[in-house]
Design a protein around this motif. Structure first.
Motif, PDB file in Angstrom:
ATOM      1  N   SER A   1      -9.999  19.904  65.979  1.00 47.73           N
ATOM      2  CA  SER A   1      -9.361  18.788  67.003  1.00 47.73           C
ATOM      3  C   SER A   1      -8.585  17.747  66.315  1.00 47.73           C
TER       4      SER A   1
ATOM      5  N   ASP B   1      -1.870  12.478  72.428  1.00 47.95           N
ATOM      6  CA  ASP B   1      -3.047  13.339  72.163  1.00 47.95           C
ATOM      7  C   ASP B   1      -4.274  12.386  71.563  1.00 47.95           C
TER       8      ASP B   1
ATOM      9  N   LEU C   1      -8.450  12.785  71.566  1.00 43.53           N
ATOM     10  CA  LEU C   1      -8.777  12.875  70.340  1.00 43.53           C
ATOM     11  C   LEU C   1      -9.994  11.757  70.193  1.00 43.53           C
TER      12      LEU C   1
ATOM     13  N   SER D   1       0.870  14.061  68.225  1.00 42.43           N
ATOM     14  CA  SER D   1       1.500  13.329  69.244  1.00 42.43           C
ATOM     15  C   SER D   1       0.681  12.045  69.569  1.00 42.43           C
TER      16      SER D   1
ATOM     17  N   HIS E   1      -4.030  12.106  59.611  1.00 45.79           N
ATOM     18  CA  HIS E   1      -4.969  12.436  60.787  1.00 45.79           C
ATOM     19  C   HIS E   1      -5.694  11.067  60.532  1.00 45.79           C
TER      20      HIS E   1
ATOM     21  N   LEU F   1      -4.668  17.228  67.473  1.00 45.02           N
ATOM     22  CA  LEU F   1      -4.554  16.274  68.356  1.00 45.02           C
ATOM     23  C   LEU F   1      -3.856  15.022  67.665  1.00 45.02           C
ATOM     24  N   SER F   2      -3.657  15.265  66.260  1.00 41.13           N
ATOM     25  CA  SER F   2      -3.056  13.806  65.606  1.00 41.13           C
ATOM     26  C   SER F   2      -1.718  13.903  65.656  1.00 41.13           C
TER      27      SER F   2
END
Length: 430
Positions: A15, A25, A29, A22, A59, A19-20
């Motif tokens: 995850s 997102d 997250l 954009s 991230h 999800l990092s």
């Protein structure tokens, strides 16, 4: 959706990686990470090696959550060094936008970092990372963060006064927690004292002493002690009266807890060196306990200089021996040392004739026409203009705040100020 054969830890890592990329997102997250936070604390699959699967610069949000869990427990002195290195690298490389989504967690991690650095008795190691952390978590340079005091504390303990002074260059206008403001001004004042920037130190210590408070706290008490001594060193005089804007609690209680310091101030005002030195000797244990003995000695030394400065207003020439006699120095050599230091510091303008031991006092040669002086004056004017605009903006915002208007309305009913008291500013009227 990842298959059931994968572990919860692998799902979290997937995850974070997915999800990092954009900004759109990041909020989903963040919700995922908050939902699994308690599970992570008991997950045996989470190890330091897990972090190798993530890039702290890409991230950052996920890395922050995992790093927080991994470093929250007690560690040995040997492990503390590894933890400090790990957190330091993360602070340096993390993305400011991502960590601001979980700013409380980032602040908590940085405070843990500061504690570990202090456990290692190596405050210098934490200065650069915390300077970086302050800038990354700070949304605006006007805003005081919870990391400002910790950063200044490390600068103070490591004697990195120049680094600490760079943090103090911003005009703080937004404060969330009063204690952070007290400590910011107190540590900042001490850093300015270390750099001999007494005017700025006075400004910061004054802010602590005059800040709103219902009861006098220990920070304000210690700040007032230093405020008295710095006032003597910088201004050459002491006023027994506290500033009128100080709270009632401060007006009522502070002076009674600083009797030794007010006694020093009163003796200083009289200009009598021997009496002042006697007061210092009598209270030296208290000054030493407060870690203010060095500052007290600077105040005593400044009285010699202050008395020499008074002589420049009465005489054009004096012998070094006459100066020594008039200001109660031991001999002409001591008088010469004080005069030379004052010339170097720009406090007086004079020439010493080494042959006959005579001092000739001169007029201030500064004509305020140099480009450097014009730049100084312009910078002060620009800062004043910015502060004025900020105050006007804050005043307009406050005058339209429903909570403030409600409080003013209640106060009006309580005291009945009559028709002359307008609770609703014109801008807010419909």
């Amino acid at each position: 959706m990842i298959g059931g054969t994968t572990s919860p830890m692998e799902n979290v890592i997937a995850s974070i990686q997915g999800l990092s990329a954009s900004s759109g997102d990041l909020s989903p997250l963040h919700r995922i990470l908050k939902g699994v936070e308690e599970t992570l604390r008991t997950d045996s699959d989470l190890q330091l090696s897990t972090l190798d699967q993530l890039d702290p610069s890409k991230h950052s949000l996920g890395y922050l959550y995992l790093l927080d869990v991994l470093t929250c427990g007690p560690v040995s002195r040997e492990q503390a060094s590894d933890v400090v290195l790990l957190i330091s690298r993360f602070i340096t490389s993390c993305d400011a936008v991502q960590i601001r989504l979980a700013s409380d967690k980032f602040v908590s991690l940085c405070k843990r970092f500061k504690d570990r650095v202090l456990e290692l008795n190596d405050p210098l190691r934490g200065v650069a990372p915390l300077l970086t952390a302050v800038r990354k978590v700070q949304v605006s340079t006007k805003r005081l963060t919870a990391l400002h005091p910790d950063c200044l504390q490390l600068c103070l303990l490591s004697k990195c006064y120049k680094a600490g002074f760079s943090v103090l260059s911003d005009d703080i206008l937004e404060v969330d927690h009063p204690r952070d403001f007290y400590l910011y001004c107190y540590y900042g004042g001490m850093i300015c004292i270390g750099q001999k920037k007494f005017q700025k130190a006075l400004e910061l210590l004054y802010n602590v002493v005059t800040a709103p408070m219902h009861t006098v706290n220990a920070i304000a008490l210690e700040a007032y002690k230093k405020y008295i001594l710095v006032t003597l060193i910088h201004s050459g005089q002491f006023s027994i009266s506290l500033p009128k804007c100080a709270s009632t609690a401060v007006q009522r209680s502070l002076k009674t807890w600083c009797m030794a310091y007010t006694e020093v101030g009163n003796c200083y005002n009289e200009g009598k060196i021997r009496e002042l030195e006697a007061v210092v000797v009598a209270n030296s244990s208290d000054f030493e306990k407060d870690n203010n003995l060095g500052l007290v000695k600077q105040a005593v030394s400044s009285l010699y200089k202050r008395n020499i400065l008074r002589l420049t207003q009465k005489y054009l020439t004096l012998s070094l021996q006459d100066i020594a006699n008039m200001v109660q120095l031991a001999n002409a050599k001591e008088a010469e040392m004080h005069v030379l230091q004052m010339i170097q510091d720009g406090q007086i303008h004079a020439l010493i004739n080494q042959k006959d031991g005579m001092v000739r006092f001169l007029e201030d040669p500064e004509q305020y026409k140099t480009s450097e002086m014009i730049e100084v004056m312009d910078s002060v004017i620009q800062r004043t203009i910015r502060l004025s605009k900020n105050i006007i903006t804050m005043d307009e915002s406050l005058s339209c705040d429903p909570l403030y208007l409600g409080k003013v309305g209640r106060e009006r009913q309580r005291y009945d100020f009559g028709e002359d008291f307008d609770t609703v500013p014109q801008k807010f009227s419909m």
